[in-house]
Each structure stands twice: as C-alpha cells, then as structure tokens.
Enzyme design. Structure first.
Site, PDB file in Angstrom:
ATOM      1  N   LYS A 223      56.868  42.914 -61.168  1.00 42.71           N
ATOM      2  CA  LYS A 223      57.316  41.583 -61.594  1.00 42.71           C
ATOM      3  C   LYS A 223      58.807  41.352 -61.379  1.00 42.71           C
ATOM      4  O   LYS A 223      59.584  42.291 -61.207  1.00 42.71           O
ATOM      5  CB  LYS A 223      56.915  41.337 -63.055  1.00 42.71           C
ATOM      6  CG  LYS A 223      55.443  40.948 -63.154  1.00 42.71           C
ATOM      7  CD  LYS A 223      55.027  40.496 -64.511  1.00 42.71           C
ATOM      8  CE  LYS A 223      53.551  40.048 -64.440  1.00 42.71           C
ATOM      9  NZ  LYS A 223      52.991  39.804 -65.767  1.00 42.71           N
ATOM     10  N   ARG A 258      48.206  47.148 -66.588  1.00 40.90           N
ATOM     11  CA  ARG A 258      47.721  46.395 -65.411  1.00 40.90           C
ATOM     12  C   ARG A 258      48.684  46.599 -64.244  1.00 40.90           C
ATOM     13  O   ARG A 258      49.844  46.219 -64.338  1.00 40.90           O
ATOM     14  CB  ARG A 258      47.625  44.909 -65.801  1.00 40.90           C
ATOM     15  CG  ARG A 258      47.109  43.984 -64.712  1.00 40.90           C
ATOM     16  CD  ARG A 258      47.077  42.553 -65.243  1.00 40.90           C
ATOM     17  NE  ARG A 258      46.630  41.612 -64.228  1.00 40.90           N
ATOM     18  CZ  ARG A 258      47.416  41.054 -63.313  1.00 40.90           C
ATOM     19  NH1 ARG A 258      48.710  41.329 -63.298  1.00 40.90           N
ATOM     20  NH2 ARG A 258      46.927  40.222 -62.437  1.00 40.90           N
TER      21      ARG A 258
END
Ligand code: YH5
Length: 278
Positions: A223, A258
């Site tokens: 991210k 995740r």
C-alpha cells in the site's frame, strides 16, 4: 481452540492466517480474453496455495484511490466465472465486494466462504444476505469513498473512531444472528487515512481488537503508506516493507493477513511462530 467459522471450513486461529489476493480486474491480466482470465486466475490461485496461502481473496472491483467505476454487471462478469472455477479447489474462498447484488449471486454458487466487505455490509440488503449464509464476514472501516477518501481525512482520535465503528457494525451482525465465530474486523489501512493515521493504527492494533471485540484482518501489502515510508513508487517494489508490516501485524495480534506476496510472508510468519512457540 479459537476458530473462525468460514463457510465450508473451520479455520484454526492459533497462528496468523495468510490471505492471498487474487485480483480479477483487467489490469491484473496480461491478456484480455475471458477464458484466459479464468485460466490465469486458476493458475495464480494454485501457486498461492502452493506457497502457503490459507484463504484466497477474489475481487473484481479495484478500490484503490482514484480507481475507475465498475458497474455491478461488470464486477459480476469478472468474479463469477472465477468463483465457479475455484469452487472445488479445497481452500476457503473470500469475495472482496461491497455490493449486495454480487454477494447474492456469488453465495448462490456455493463458492463463498468469507464475505470481505470494505464497507462493512452497509449496502442495502447485504446484512440479511450474510446472515442467511454460512459465510464468515470481514467488516472493514473506511472514511469516505475510494474516489475522494484520501482528500484530507480527519479524526479526533483515529483508534477510538475506527474501533467504535467496527464495534457498532459487529453488534449489528450479532443482532442479525451472525455468530461471533464468523466475524472479523479490519481497520482499513489506506481507506481515508493519512500516513500518520495508518501508523497510529498499526502501532495500536491490539487496542482496536480489544475495543471492537473480534479477531483482526489486516491489509497493508504494497500500500501507498509503504511507498511513502520507503520512497518506492512502484507497488511491486515494496516487498520488504510489506513483509515487515505483516510481521508487525502478527506481533500485535492480527489473525488474518491479506497479502500479494504469499511465499515471502509465509516464511516470515514461520520464523515469528517458531520464536513465539520456543
Ligand atoms: C484491506 O485493507 N484492501 S483493496 C492500494 C495499493 C495496494 C493495495 C498500491 N481490499 C483491503 O489492496 N479488504 C483492499 O497501493 C481490502 N482490507 C480488506 N479486508 C486495496 C489494496 C491496495 C490498494
């Protein structure tokens, strides 16, 4: 033993689980054709399972900041053939969607073990659908919507606000008859949060879990916050930071992690578990 009731599976939560990300968006395929897509998804699913993924997370709508709009029909056309193909693969399948319509059709296939919803079942009709199924549910926090959420997000106290929201959504699920053993919560890294908000949440993950009252799923893999910290512009170049973030999440109690990079994450977690258990 703590377990997650996850559709056709009961998952042992005594060690952190790895959720492998399987994007079925056009940009995640080398070649456009429909059959290639499904075959490609199957090949990637098999390789992630071989690398040690415990759950596969299938998503047809990109929720990255600034991602283009995807119609429900298009989202359905992307995920349904993949779910059908992967139904018998022997591992729990998660569906990353915020649309009740997509949930309904996918649940009907009998291929969804976990509903992973970045809007925490806020779509009209999503809650009763989830309640009528056997699927586990991940409730995620976000502030705003993907197109605008990174425009000056603000919190009085990010940990309390996120945890309170998750606690309220969790209570709605419990009231609707979803057993606690089916529920996960997620602070939603990058969803309407500045770098500072994200770091505060990661450093106080244990408080989020305590207040919200359910095991945590976390998604930090590749991210933007990791780009901001490392200076790496290309998401695929953020492997080291992603593995570090996964390890830190495990240390602070995350139940499910995740990730894009299953093999490297699994190895890091194996080391962490060996140290924890020695
Ligand atoms: C999540 O955190 N995230 S989709 C931007 C990136 C890299 C990755 C390059 N679905 C989550 O993975 N579901 C997504 O920058 C999720 N938790 C849960 N439960 C966004 C994503 C990503 C975005």
């Amino acid at each position: 033993m703590k377990t997650l009731q996850c559709g056709r599976f009961a998952l042992d939560l005594s060690r952190p689980l790895v959720m492998g990300i399987l994007n079925v968006t056009p940009d995640s395929f080398s070649d456009g054709g429909r059959f290639n897509r499904v075959d490609d998804a199957l090949a990637r699913a098999e390789s992630m399972l071989a690398e040690g993924a415990d759950i596969l997370d299938i998503g047809g709508e990109s929720t990255r900041p600034g991602a283009p709009f995807v119609s429900p029909e298009e989202e359905m056309a992307r995920v349904m053939p993949v779910l059908e193909k992967l139904r018998g693969i022997g591992a729990p399948l998660s569906l990353d969607t915020r649309r009740a319509e997509v949930m309904r059709e996918a649940l009907r296939l009998g291929a969804v073990d976990l509903i992973n919803d970045v809007s925490a079942l806020e779509d009209e009709g999503a809650l009763p659908l989830a309640a009528a199924s056997r699927a586990a549910v991940c409730l995620m926090h976000k502030q705003g919507n993907p197109d605008t959420m990174q425009n000056r997000p603000e919190y009085a106290d990010v940990v309390l606000e996120v945890a309170d929201y998750l606690k309220r959504r969790l209570q709605l699920c419990l009231d609707a008859g979803i057993a606690r053993e089916r529920l996960l919560v997620d602070p939603g890294f990058g969803f309407g949060k500045t770098l500072e908000h994200n770091l505060t949440l990661l450093s106080r993950l244990d408080e989020v879990e305590q207040i919200a009252g359910a095991p945590l799923l976390v998604g930090l893999s590749r991210k933007s916050m990791l780009g901001a910290i490392t200076g790496e512009d290309a998401p695929s170049e953020r492997l080291g930071a992603s593995v570090g973030a996964a390890l830190e999440s495990a240390r602070r109690g995350a139940a499910v992690i995740r990730v894009h990079d299953v093999k490297a994450t699994r190895q890091a977690l194996q080391l962490w578990q060996a140290l924890r258990d020695c």
